[in-house]
Design a protein around this motif. Structure first.
Motif, PDB file in Angstrom:
ATOM      1  N   ASP A  59       0.834  -1.202   0.000  1.00 25.58           N
ATOM      2  CA  ASP A  59       0.000   0.000   0.000  1.00 25.58           C
ATOM      3  C   ASP A  59       0.871   1.256   0.000  1.00 25.58           C
ATOM      4  O   ASP A  59       0.560   2.241  -0.674  1.00 25.58           O
ATOM      5  N   LYS A  62       2.242   1.845  -3.517  1.00 26.92           N
ATOM      6  CA  LYS A  62       1.292   2.462  -4.442  1.00 26.92           C
ATOM      7  C   LYS A  62       1.099   3.945  -4.138  1.00 26.92           C
ATOM      8  O   LYS A  62       1.010   4.775  -5.050  1.00 26.92           O
ATOM      9  N   LEU A  95      -1.256   7.593   4.573  1.00 35.06           N
ATOM     10  CA  LEU A  95      -1.920   6.316   4.842  1.00 35.06           C
ATOM     11  C   LEU A  95      -2.360   6.217   6.302  1.00 35.06           C
ATOM     12  O   LEU A  95      -3.443   5.707   6.600  1.00 35.06           O
ATOM     13  N   THR A 143      -5.105  -3.892  -9.766  1.00 29.97           N
ATOM     14  CA  THR A 143      -6.165  -3.903  -8.763  1.00 29.97           C
ATOM     15  C   THR A 143      -7.312  -4.787  -9.237  1.00 29.97           C
ATOM     16  O   THR A 143      -7.694  -4.732 -10.403  1.00 29.97           O
ATOM     17  N   ASP A 151     -11.828  -0.377  -1.508  1.00 27.94           N
ATOM     18  CA  ASP A 151     -11.284   0.980  -1.417  1.00 27.94           C
ATOM     19  C   ASP A 151     -12.388   2.025  -1.553  1.00 27.94           C
ATOM     20  O   ASP A 151     -12.379   3.052  -0.862  1.00 27.94           O
TER      21      ASP A 151
END
Length: 236
Positions: A59, A62, A95, A143, A151
């Motif tokens: 994560d 990305k 995040l 994805t 998401d």
């Protein structure tokens, strides 16, 4: 035991494929730094934890790529080590902030129904010519449909929580005039627009800035009520 990664050296690890991609492009070409253009880190390990939820390296990878792309478009030299580390720090903090907001929303009972999720999903799909094109877009971003829906559900939950928790700030005439006067001092235009012409845009800008500060305050409050750890040292 879980291996903890030294955060400030991770930029060198997760940006290798991005930098190598840049070297293969001529100066006139824009490097492709989309997820599909480079390989993910070899091991998906936790880089931070918010309460009991781990934030994983994939994560972070990305998010780091996304920020790199934005800064590259602004002309920032993302190959500079100091800048690269700053972007990495921004990625992990983003995040963490998002996870804090999501956990805050769940704690307050916010939940997106299947009907709401399906409606938003269909609205997103409508931007594409066909279902196949939509799925190809997800594949290009590495994805799956299920990951995208997850998401989207989180995004809608956080959005509802923030919009209902923070009141829309008021904007005064004095604040708008002050911003307009600052604009007049700094502009190089020979005939700048009159205040009344720019007033709606000025009001929106001030409102967005105030709202953003309130969101930051909410995140700080949630952080004070939570246990947040960023893994910065290598341990076994």
């Amino acid at each position: 035991m879980v291996k903890k990664i030294l955060l400030f050296t991770m930029a060198a690890v997760i940006s290798l494929s991005i930098l190598s991609c840049q070297k293969e492009n001529t100066p006139e070409e824009s490097p492709d730094i989309s997820p599909a253009a480079s390989e993910e880190p070899p091991e998906n390990i936790p880089v931070a934890v918010v309460n009991d939820t781990e934030i994983m390296l994939f994560d972070l990878f990305k998010m780091y790529q996304s920020l790199n792309k934005n800064y590259l478009q602004q002309g920032v030299d993302i190959t500079d080590d100091e800048i690269s580390n700053q972007i990495l720090e921004e990625a992990v903090n983003t995040l963490i902030a998002y996870e804090l907001l999501y956990q805050g929303a769940v704690k307050e009972g916010y939940k997106i129904s299947d009907e709401e999720l399906d409606k938003e999903l269909e609205a997103f799909k409508s931007q594409y010519q066909s279902e196949e094109e939509f799925l190809e877009s997800l594949e290009a971003q590495q994805t799956t449909l299920e990951e995208f829906k997850k998401d989207l559900e989180r995004e809608l939950t956080v959005s509802n929580y923030v919009q209902n928790t923070i009141e829309q700030p008021e904007v005064t005439e004095e604040e708008m005039l002050e911003m307009y006067e600052q604009y007049i001092k700094e502009t190089t235009e020979e005939n700048p627009p009159e205040f009344e012409e720019l007033k709606p845009r000025i009001e929106q800008k001030i409102r967005e800035d105030k709202f953003g500060k309130k969101v930051d305050e909410l995140i700080e409050t949630l952080k004070e009520q939570s246990k947040v750890e960023i893994f910065r040292e290598e341990t076994e």
